[in-house]
Design a protein around this motif. Structure first.
Motif, PDB file in Angstrom:
ATOM      1  N   ALA A 234      10.564  -0.731  -0.770  1.00 49.78           N
ATOM      2  CA  ALA A 234      10.500  -2.090  -0.250  1.00 49.78           C
ATOM      3  C   ALA A 234      10.730  -3.143  -1.336  1.00 49.78           C
ATOM      4  CB  ALA A 234       9.157  -2.321   0.433  1.00 49.78           C
ATOM      5  N   GLU A 235      10.064  -2.972  -2.448  1.00 47.19           N
ATOM      6  CA  GLU A 235      10.101  -4.031  -3.443  1.00 47.19           C
ATOM      7  C   GLU A 235      11.513  -4.275  -3.993  1.00 47.19           C
ATOM      8  OE1 GLU A 235       6.948  -5.580  -6.751  1.00 47.19           O
ATOM      9  OE2 GLU A 235       6.439  -4.140  -5.204  1.00 47.19           O
TER      10      GLU A 235
ATOM     11  N   MET B 245       0.861  -1.198   0.000  1.00 48.73           N
ATOM     12  CA  MET B 245       0.000   0.000   0.000  1.00 48.73           C
ATOM     13  C   MET B 245       0.896   1.247   0.000  1.00 48.73           C
ATOM     14  SD  MET B 245      -3.234   0.061  -0.117  1.00 48.73           S
ATOM     15  CE  MET B 245      -3.182  -1.710   0.096  1.00 48.73           C
TER      16      MET B 245
ATOM     17  N   ALA C 190       7.889  -6.429   5.025  1.00 48.45           N
ATOM     18  CA  ALA C 190       7.491  -6.687   3.639  1.00 48.45           C
ATOM     19  C   ALA C 190       6.000  -6.455   3.435  1.00 48.45           C
ATOM     20  CB  ALA C 190       7.851  -8.116   3.251  1.00 48.45           C
ATOM     21  N   GLU C 191       5.206  -6.637   4.478  1.00 49.92           N
ATOM     22  CA  GLU C 191       3.765  -6.492   4.298  1.00 49.92           C
ATOM     23  C   GLU C 191       3.281  -5.051   4.335  1.00 49.92           C
ATOM     24  OE1 GLU C 191       1.297  -9.456   6.164  1.00 49.92           O
ATOM     25  OE2 GLU C 191       2.126 -10.684   4.547  1.00 49.92           O
ATOM     26  N   VAL C 192       3.995  -4.152   5.017  1.00 52.08           N
ATOM     27  CA  VAL C 192       3.441  -2.797   5.154  1.00 52.08           C
ATOM     28  C   VAL C 192       4.327  -1.642   4.682  1.00 52.08           C
ATOM     29  CG1 VAL C 192       1.916  -3.414   7.068  1.00 52.08           C
ATOM     30  CG2 VAL C 192       4.203  -2.587   7.549  1.00 52.08           C
ATOM     31  N   ALA C 193       5.630  -1.854   4.544  1.00 55.71           N
ATOM     32  CA  ALA C 193       6.509  -0.707   4.332  1.00 55.71           C
ATOM     33  C   ALA C 193       6.464  -0.179   2.899  1.00 55.71           C
ATOM     34  CB  ALA C 193       7.940  -1.086   4.692  1.00 55.71           C
ATOM     35  N   ASP C 194       6.528   1.150   2.766  1.00 53.77           N
ATOM     36  CA  ASP C 194       6.754   1.750   1.451  1.00 53.77           C
ATOM     37  C   ASP C 194       8.250   1.813   1.197  1.00 53.77           C
ATOM     38  OD1 ASP C 194       4.036   2.342   1.004  1.00 53.77           O
ATOM     39  OD2 ASP C 194       4.219   4.037   2.378  1.00 53.77           O
TER      40      ASP C 194
ATOM     41  N   ASP D 132      -2.721  -4.732  10.625  1.00 52.19           N
ATOM     42  CA  ASP D 132      -3.824  -4.290   9.761  1.00 52.19           C
ATOM     43  C   ASP D 132      -4.416  -2.979  10.275  1.00 52.19           C
ATOM     44  OD1 ASP D 132      -3.479  -6.487   8.231  1.00 52.19           O
ATOM     45  OD2 ASP D 132      -5.292  -7.547   8.856  1.00 52.19           O
TER      46      ASP D 132
END
Lengths: 344, 339
Positions: free
Chosen positions: B252-253, B1, B232-236, B208
């Motif tokens: 992150a990606e 996100m 990995a699930e939330v960071a920009d 969440d």
């Protein structure tokens, strides 16, 4: 199949909840472990996973005979573990089963040197290493766990967390045990150090043919080290199987939710993964829900779940008991269903 | 996100916080530990920056310095700047910093039980802010506190405000902490290992919730953690810290696809993955350095498999490799461009 080294049947440990100062009255029980059965084979690692309060550490304590079980039995190499035992019998049992604890900061005596800590088991079991030989044995052990043998005279505070955990492992190895119960051995460590200690545990297992009961809350860590896995929830095993069965084809909704909650270290999978989110917290083990204990958080729960406790058995999709128990793995859910896509 | 796919069309968001070249020492009788040695990172509005590092890397000390809650002594900020919307904080008066805390920036901690006061009800502790900072009456403030508990999805909030922290479960305490930190509607939230003490199923709920609140309020979030999965699930964006420095900073990606620092690479290889049964884990050898005696050159060189003469002598600066990708490694270009 060889005979299991450890067979545990219907193990129960209840802790009384008492009220009153002088006249203590028992007002209830915390059902920490409530009917757990499993076999541990030689040279195998059984992973036990679950959240806090599921009874996994109590299980470890009962198996180490640090707590007396309320009921149930366990056979170690065919001999009963819990019956009345002479001091000598208990000593020999404890020689064969050792424990590695979670917190390397509190599980080592700060006033003793590392040599004394690792050598202490020899005081109780002089037959393993005669007095003159002890120093050499301790240094060997330090070397085995990857510490400098010259550091025998140092104190625990002179070591880092990972090194202290190695000292704890060396102490557990001192008596050449057959089974080591590892209670969250890596959860207090940083990732880079955690990997070192996990690799060490793996090497020691193949070198000494050890059997591990590996208790942890980190599902990745458990998968990495375990051959078979038991998932616990509120004192009961809800699903058990090989590492592959549990992680690739979980049947119990709790196992599925647990696996789904673990964040995957890959940002490209974000929002693309099917996720199951449980609501609420684990209920208190002092008053577990009737019937299936997971029903209060389960999205599949129906009336039957409140009335009837599902037994741990091999089930078909849909939860019926399988006629052929050779196929599949046991789970305790009325509506068990395989889900192949929770992990990735 | 990420902030850019919220429909803003990629226009840059205002800078919320900028930390530059921050140095912090811990002075004790025996020695001086160089806990931060030139930390720099920034957060924009509505963005999640993850600060990743192991114990002793300085991630929490940086956050404490930003918030102005560093224990002095022993900690002293000796150099560098911390700017909140352009306003320099390190030289600001304590009164000004106090104004900003709660109102503009807030922090939540790992251990919610010790962060809450056991002798006051949860509601009282949240309501305090409305009473002292907004001048509300006790009754109105308590009603607002119940609203806040409701916001963080605590069921039956009206009853729960009257309960004490020990009557809350671990996950609920962390929710109460979040409610407290957001009470005065800050636009920067620092979460220091918010889920480390929680079970995975509860961790997922809390993460969440944080992500949802961040999005709703367009808040900047600094997430301090050691868990590469959570990141990995939330960071920009991610800033990886080691020995009091940021050694890699990236979106992150790209960071997960191809780390540009051997330390990041080592960290990634050390995590036991859920989706695969591995044999031997690649671990980073050795230990993090003693902060009172950091090795010369690159602080990671004694543990690095590709260290050369240059690494032992020259400290690699954090430099830009590609747009948005920074690394403090002499061989970063090689790392990033290999197949």
């Amino acid at each position: 199949m060889t005979e299991p080294i450890l067979q545990v049947r219907d193990l129960v440990k209840h802790f009384p909840v008492q009220q009153g100062v002088v006249f203590k009255k028992t007002i209830g029980h915390v059902r920490a472990v409530d009917g757990v059965s499993f076999d541990l084979n030689r040279g195998e690692t059984l992973g036990v996973v679950g959240e806090s309060g599921c009874g996994k550490s109590t299980l470890a304590q009962v198996l180490m005979r640090l707590e007396q079980p309320t009921s149930g039995s366990a056979l170690f190499e065919g001999a009963d573990m819990f019956g009345k035992k002479s001091a000598a019998e208990l000593r020999s049992l404890r020689r064969d089963m050792q424990v590695v604890l979670q917190d390397p900061y509190t599980s080592l005596n700060p006033r003793k040197t590392v040599g004394d800590i690792i050598g202490e088991p020899f005081e109780i079991h002089p037959e393993v290493a005669p007095k003159g030989d002890r120093q050499r044995r301790v240094q060997e052990l330090l070397d085995t766990v990857g510490l400098n043998p010259e550091h025998v005279r140092r104190y625990p505070h002179q070591f880092s967390g990972g090194q202290r955990q190695r000292i704890g492992i060396a102490r557990a190895l001192a008596l050449k045990p057959k089974v080591i119960v590892c209670d969250e051995p890596v959860s207090a460590l940083d990732v880079s150090i955690q990997a070192q200690v996990m690799n060490l545990l793996g090497e020691l297992q193949s070198e000494f043919g050890l059997s591990y009961i590996f208790i942890a809350h980190d599902l990745g860590v458990v998968r990495h080290l375990s051959d078979r896995v038991a998932v616990m929830y509120l004192g009961k095993v809800v699903e058990t199987g090989t590492e592959d069965q549990i992680y690739e084809h979980p049947q119990h909704p709790y196992t599925q939710a647990l696996l789904s909650s673990v964040p995957v270290p890959d940002p490209s999978l974000r929002n693309r993964r099917e996720t199951i989110r449980l609501s609420g917290d684990v209920p208190s083990p002092a008053s577990p829900p009737s019937g299936c204990r997971f029903r209060t958080r389960c999205w599949k729960a129906e009336d039957i779940c409140a009335e009837q406790q599902p037994e741990l058995a091999v089930r078909l999709d849909g939860g019926e008991l399988a006629p052929d128990a050779e196929q599949g793995h046991p789970s305790a859910c009325h509506f068990a269903e395989r889900n192949e896509h929770v992990v990735s | 996100m990420s902030a850019t796919d919220d429909g803003t069309g990629g226009s840059p968001k205002p800078r919320l916080l900028e930390v530059q070249d921050l140095h912090v020492e811990f002075r004790t009788r025996e020695a001086t530990a160089n806990v931060l040695n030139g930390v720099g990172y920034h957060v924009d509005e509505g963005e999640t920056l993850a600060v990743l590092g192991e114990s002793g890397s300085g991630k929490s000390v940086t956050a404490q310095t930003v918030m102005g809650i560093l224990d002095t002594p022993p900690g002293f900020a000796t150099a560098g700047t911390v700017r909140y919307r352009g306003e320099e904080l390190l030289s600001a008066k304590e009164e000004r910093r106090r104004e900003l805390r709660g109102e503009n920036m807030a922090m939540i901690f790992q251990d919610a039980l010790s962060a809450l006061n056991p002798v006051y009800t949860v509601g009282f502790q949240i309501a305090e802010q409305f009473r002292f900072r907004r001048g509300m009456s006790r009754k109105d403030a308590t009603a607002k506190a119940a609203e806040m508990l409701d916001l963080v999805k605590i069921p039956n909030a009206k009853q729960r405000v009257k309960e004490f922290p020990h009557q809350f479960s671990g996950g609920m305490r962390q929710r109460a902490m979040i409610a407290m930190s957001l009470a005065l509607d800050p636009d920067l939230l620092i979460a220091d290992e918010p889920t480390t003490a929680l079970d995975v199923t509860v961790q997922a709920q809390i993460m969440d919730l944080l992500d949802e609140l961040r999005r709703e309020r367009d808040m900047g979030l600094i997430l301090i953690t050691h868990d590469l999965g959570v990141v990995a699930e939330v960071a920009d964006r991610i800033a990886v810290m080691y020995a009091g420095r940021v050694v890699e900073e990236s979106d992150a990606e790209s960071l997960y696809k191809r780390p540009a620092h051997p330390y990041t690479e080592g960290l990634m290889e050390s995590i036991p993955r859920l989706d695969q049964k591995g044999e031997e884990l690649a671990s980073i050898k050795g230990l993090p350095p003693n902060l009172a005696d950091i090795p010369p050159g690159c602080p990671f060189h004694p543990r690095c498999h590709r260290a050369e003469e240059e690494c032992r002598e020259t400290v690699p600066e954090l430099h830009e490799l590609r747009a948005g990708r920074h690394s403090a490694c002499h061989f970063a270009e090689e790392l990033i461009s290999r197949d």
